[in-house]
Scaffold this active site. Structure first.
Site, PDB file in Angstrom:
ATOM      1  CG  HIS A   1      47.539  45.862  30.340  1.00 22.33           C
ATOM      2  ND1 HIS A   1      48.172  44.819  29.713  1.00 22.33           N
ATOM      3  CD2 HIS A   1      46.230  45.522  30.403  1.00 22.33           C
ATOM      4  CE1 HIS A   1      47.282  43.877  29.409  1.00 22.33           C
ATOM      5  NE2 HIS A   1      46.092  44.283  29.809  1.00 22.33           N
TER       6      HIS A   1
ATOM      7  CE  LYS B   1      41.966  34.037  30.765  1.00 17.49           C
ATOM      8  NZ  LYS B   1      41.540  35.368  31.160  1.00 17.49           N
TER       9      LYS B   1
ATOM     10  CB  SER C   1      47.395  40.181  26.499  1.00 25.34           C
ATOM     11  OG  SER C   1      47.576  41.278  27.336  1.00 25.34           O
TER      12      SER C   1
ATOM     13  NE  ARG D   1      41.036  46.378  24.599  1.00 28.19           N
ATOM     14  CZ  ARG D   1      41.210  45.085  24.462  1.00 28.19           C
ATOM     15  NH1 ARG D   1      42.384  44.618  24.126  1.00 28.19           N
ATOM     16  NH2 ARG D   1      40.215  44.236  24.640  1.00 28.19           N
TER      17      ARG D   1
HETATM   18  O1  PNS Z   1      42.649  40.845  31.878  1.00 29.95           O
HETATM   19  P1  PNS Z   1      41.375  40.052  31.940  1.00 29.95           P
HETATM   20  O2  PNS Z   1      41.631  38.604  31.607  1.00 29.95           O
HETATM   21  O3  PNS Z   1      40.276  40.651  31.113  1.00 29.95           O
HETATM   22  O4  PNS Z   1      40.887  40.133  33.478  1.00 29.95           O
HETATM   23  C1  PNS Z   1      39.721  39.471  33.890  1.00 29.95           C
HETATM   24  C2  PNS Z   1      39.735  39.329  35.423  1.00 29.95           C
HETATM   25  C3  PNS Z   1      40.984  38.591  35.857  1.00 29.95           C
HETATM   26  C4  PNS Z   1      39.692  40.684  36.071  1.00 29.95           C
HETATM   27  C5  PNS Z   1      38.464  38.503  35.815  1.00 29.95           C
HETATM   28  O5  PNS Z   1      38.438  37.296  35.116  1.00 29.95           O
HETATM   29  C6  PNS Z   1      38.417  38.216  37.313  1.00 29.95           C
HETATM   30  O6  PNS Z   1      38.043  39.072  38.077  1.00 29.95           O
HETATM   31  N1  PNS Z   1      38.815  36.988  37.730  1.00 29.95           N
HETATM   32  C7  PNS Z   1      38.825  36.589  39.109  1.00 29.95           C
HETATM   33  C8  PNS Z   1      37.667  35.619  39.425  1.00 29.95           C
HETATM   34  C9  PNS Z   1      36.351  36.401  39.550  1.00 29.95           C
HETATM   35  O7  PNS Z   1      36.114  37.094  40.489  1.00 29.95           O
HETATM   36  N2  PNS Z   1      35.509  36.236  38.519  1.00 29.95           N
HETATM   37  C10 PNS Z   1      34.230  36.917  38.441  1.00 29.95           C
HETATM   38  C11 PNS Z   1      34.349  38.305  37.830  1.00 29.95           C
HETATM   39  S1  PNS Z   1      32.792  39.066  37.693  1.00 29.95           S
END
Ligand code: PNS
Length: 163
Positions: free
Chosen positions: A20, A44, A130, A92
């Site tokens: 990150h 979550k 993570s 990645r």
């Molecule tokens: O680090 P991560 O868990 O891969 O991040 C995922 C994240 C937090 C960017 C995604 O789950 C997100 O945007 N969550 C907010 C809710 C939302 O808008 N969901 C639809 C995404 S298309």
């Protein structure tokens, strides 16, 4: 061409890893402002609280044009609220692509102005996630090469308290 481009780098950051951090430093060089946005998802289960995740990033990514904050709800709404221009996500490996592609297109369907830009971290981090990091840390592995010092210390504390 727009000069002051605001980029948002969203994620769970539970916890922040060197992969990150690598993306943060690359994106900070490309855009005028980089907002690292920690997502709070009540459905979550996170190991670290929102404030811990935010403060671990603040103390590790000390870069002038990087701001750290959190958001709840839709990323597409947060994007509008901070008047962002682009969304940053790290890729990645090819295995990341399907999920990231789906998310980029969903966000663009929610708001046609959302462009997602993918950045690749240093290849040394292609295996780093993570969730795997938490697993090995809880089992006592040495994680100092994978995370900033403050994250290493916090994971150690949790691992010891669970023994
Ligand atoms: O680090 P991560 O868990 O891969 O991040 C995922 C994240 C937090 C960017 C995604 O789950 C997100 O945007 N969550 C907010 C809710 C939302 O808008 N969901 C639809 C995404 S298309």
């Amino acid at each position: 061409m727009k000069k002051d481009i605001i980029a948002v780098y969203p994620g769970s950051f539970d916890p922040l890893t060197n992969a990150h951090l690598d993306i943060i430093s690359r994106a900070a060089k490309l855009f005028s402002v980089l907002i690292v946005a920690v997502a709070e998802n009540p459905n979550k289960k996170h190991l670290f609280s929102m404030s811990e995740r935010v403060s671990m990033i603040e103390s590790s990514a000390n870069i002038a044009n990087v701001k750290v904050t959190f958001f709840t709800g839709l990323l597409a709404d947060f994007f509008v609220s901070v008047q962002a221009d682009v969304l940053i996500r790290g890729l990645r490996a090819v295995s990341d692509f399907e999920y990231e592609f789906q998310m980029a297109l969903m966000n663009r369907n929610l708001n046609a102005k959302i462009e997602t830009i993918f950045l690749m971290p240093d290849q040394a981090y292609t295996f780093l996630s993570s969730s795997m990091l938490k697993e090995i840390a809880m089992l006592g592995a040495d994680i100092k090469d994978f995370v900033p010092h403050c994250v290493e210390e916090k994971l150690k504390e949790i691992s010891i308290s669970k023994k």
